[in-house]
Each structure stands twice: as C-alpha cells, then as structure tokens.
Motif scaffolding. Structure first.
Motif, short mmCIF file in Angstrom:
data_model
loop_
_atom_site.label_atom_id
_atom_site.label_comp_id
_atom_site.label_asym_id
_atom_site.label_seq_id
_atom_site.Cartn_x
_atom_site.Cartn_y
_atom_site.Cartn_z
N ALA A 102 0.92 -1.29 0.19
CA ALA A 102 -0.01 0.04 0.02
C ALA A 102 0.89 1.19 0.03
O ALA A 102 0.47 2.27 -0.62
N ALA A 103 1.98 1.18 0.75
CA ALA A 103 2.78 2.43 0.79
C ALA A 103 3.31 2.87 -0.51
O ALA A 103 3.83 4.13 -0.69
N ARG A 104 3.80 1.80 -1.40
CA ARG A 104 4.06 1.99 -2.72
C ARG A 104 3.15 2.67 -3.49
O ARG A 104 3.46 3.35 -4.42
N LYS A 105 1.80 2.40 -3.31
CA LYS A 105 0.68 3.16 -4.24
C LYS A 105 0.43 4.53 -3.73
O LYS A 105 0.10 5.13 -4.71
N ALA A 106 0.87 4.73 -2.32
CA ALA A 106 0.58 6.00 -1.89
C ALA A 106 1.54 6.57 -1.07
O ALA A 106 1.32 6.54 0.16
N PRO A 107 2.80 7.00 -1.53
CA PRO A 107 3.96 7.28 -0.57
C PRO A 107 3.60 8.39 0.20
O PRO A 107 2.98 9.51 -0.03
N GLY A 108 3.89 8.18 1.48
CA GLY A 108 3.99 9.40 2.35
C GLY A 108 2.39 9.47 3.03
O GLY A 108 2.08 10.32 3.92
N ALA A 109 1.52 8.47 2.74
CA ALA A 109 0.27 8.84 3.32
C ALA A 109 0.07 8.25 4.82
O ALA A 109 -0.44 8.82 5.59
N VAL A 110 0.82 7.41 4.99
CA VAL A 110 1.03 6.79 6.51
C VAL A 110 2.38 6.17 6.68
O VAL A 110 3.04 5.56 5.85
N GLY A 111 3.00 6.45 7.86
CA GLY A 111 4.06 6.04 8.16
C GLY A 111 4.13 5.06 9.45
O GLY A 111 3.16 5.09 10.05
N ILE A 112 5.17 4.24 9.46
CA ILE A 112 5.25 3.21 10.43
C ILE A 112 6.68 3.62 11.09
O ILE A 112 7.62 3.44 10.43
N TRP A 113 6.61 3.32 12.40
CA TRP A 113 8.02 3.57 13.09
C TRP A 113 7.97 2.55 14.40
O TRP A 113 6.97 2.09 14.76
N HIS A 114 9.25 2.12 14.59
CA HIS A 114 9.47 1.35 15.97
C HIS A 114 10.94 1.73 16.55
O HIS A 114 11.58 2.17 15.70
N GLU A 115 10.68 1.59 17.79
CA GLU A 115 12.11 1.61 18.50
C GLU A 115 12.13 0.52 19.59
O GLU A 115 11.24 -0.05 19.94
N THR A 116 13.45 -0.01 19.64
CA THR A 116 13.56 -1.28 20.37
C THR A 116 14.56 -1.03 21.54
O THR A 116 15.57 -0.54 21.18
N PHE A 117 14.32 -1.31 22.82
CA PHE A 117 15.28 -1.05 23.72
C PHE A 117 15.57 -2.34 24.75
O PHE A 117 14.53 -2.73 25.23
N LEU A 118 16.76 -2.64 24.68
CA LEU A 118 16.89 -3.70 25.85
C LEU A 118 17.41 -2.96 26.98
O LEU A 118 18.38 -2.43 27.39
N THR A 119 16.45 -3.43 27.91
CA THR A 119 16.80 -2.57 29.16
C THR A 119 17.34 -3.35 30.28
O THR A 119 17.00 -4.30 30.81
N GLU A 120 18.48 -2.74 30.75
CA GLU A 120 19.28 -3.26 31.78
C GLU A 120 18.90 -2.93 33.10
O GLU A 120 19.10 -3.68 34.12
N ARG A 121 18.24 -1.74 33.57
CA ARG A 121 17.38 -1.34 34.69
C ARG A 121 16.26 -0.60 34.44
O ARG A 121 16.10 -0.13 33.23
#
Length: 168
Positions: A102-121
């Motif tokens: 879908a993103a290729r058909k309508a570039p920039g219409a919706v974005g997806i993001w993620h962040e991953t944290f390995l937590t020591e404390r």
C-alpha cells in the motif's frame, strides 16, 4: 475493570526486559483507505500474542501520540520479539507485506515506526493508579521502605536474570 490501588506501587521483574515502541503516523487523515488497514492490523497482532503464553509479550499499553496511535510493548526477550516479527505463519508478516504494498501505491500517506530498547535497569512508581505499564506487564508490588526513593528503586532495578534485588 481494574481497581485503583491507593498505595505506592512499583514493578518487579526477573529476566531480560525489552521495551518496544511501535506506531503509525497518519499523514493523510482524509484517506482512511490508506491508513485503516495498518490501524486494524495491530489489535489482531496483540490478540494473537496475548493468547500464546510463550510468545514473549509480557504486556502492552495502547497510546495516542503526535500523528497517530502507538503501542508500548514489554517483551521477555529480544529473540522472541524478532522471532514473532519474522514468523510467516503469524499476523505480523502478512500485515507488514500489505503495508509495504500500500505504501508504494501512495507514498507518504501513512508512516510506520518502531524503537527497541534492551533494558538493563528499570525504575517505576505508581501512586493511586490502576495497574498499568511495566507493573501491569510484570509484577505489581508495593514500594517498601528500602525503595521509597526513585534512585533506590533504580539501583535495585536490574532486569538481568538471576540478579533480583532482595525483598524489602
């Protein structure tokens, strides 16, 4: 519905802890045909993960941020998170493939993001709240005298297996 816990609470957890933020940014609100499929995919994934005891998902919180919804997830290991993300028989892979198509058909219409944290404390405190966040995902426990201050909770808040702080 959860009841409000009036005392001072914190979390307790033994083992690896991964905090994973994932969300979408809706750039064209007037085009639900472009963002709605990604929006409805997340509840299916969370339901699937929650129903499988060994999935690695400890818990999650649904939130709304700048630009769209996002989820804070708590995982028992980075390996289980990545295994789920790449498993062709699970909900994530087909949803990710559909999003990319879908993103290729309508570039920039919706974005997806993620962040991953390995937590020591990790340190937490919850005063007069319903069980939520990290304490809801792990173990919701009373703050003892020894851990009255945030610095003490942080010092003893190791998330490495076998290094659990002594009880208050």
């Amino acid at each position: 519905m959860s009841k409000i816990v009036t005392g001072r609470m914190t979390h307790r957890h033994d083992g690896e802890l991964v905090v994973f933020h994932i969300g979408m940014q809706i750039n064209r609100w007037w085009r639900p045909d472009l963002w709605l499929p990604a929006f409805v995919a997340m509840p299916r994934m969370l339901r699937e993960l929650s129903m499988e005891n060994d999935s690695g998902l400890l818990g999650y919180e649904l939130l709304f941020g700048n630009g769209g919804p996002y989820v804070v997830q708590y995982w028992s290991s980075i390996e289980k998170l990545y295994a789920y993300a790449s498993a062709p028989s699970q909900e994530h892979r087909p949803a990710w493939t559909a999003f990319n198509r879908a993103a290729r058909k309508a570039p920039g219409a919706v974005g997806i993001w993620h962040e991953t944290f390995l937590t020591e404390r990790a340190e937490s405190v919850y005063v007069a709240t319903k069980p939520m966040g990290l304490a809801k995902a792990t173990e919701h426990v009373a703050v003892g005298k020894r851990h009255d201050r945030a610095q003490a909770r942080f010092t003893d808040g190791r998330t490495v297996a076998g290094e659990r702080p002594e009880a208050d």
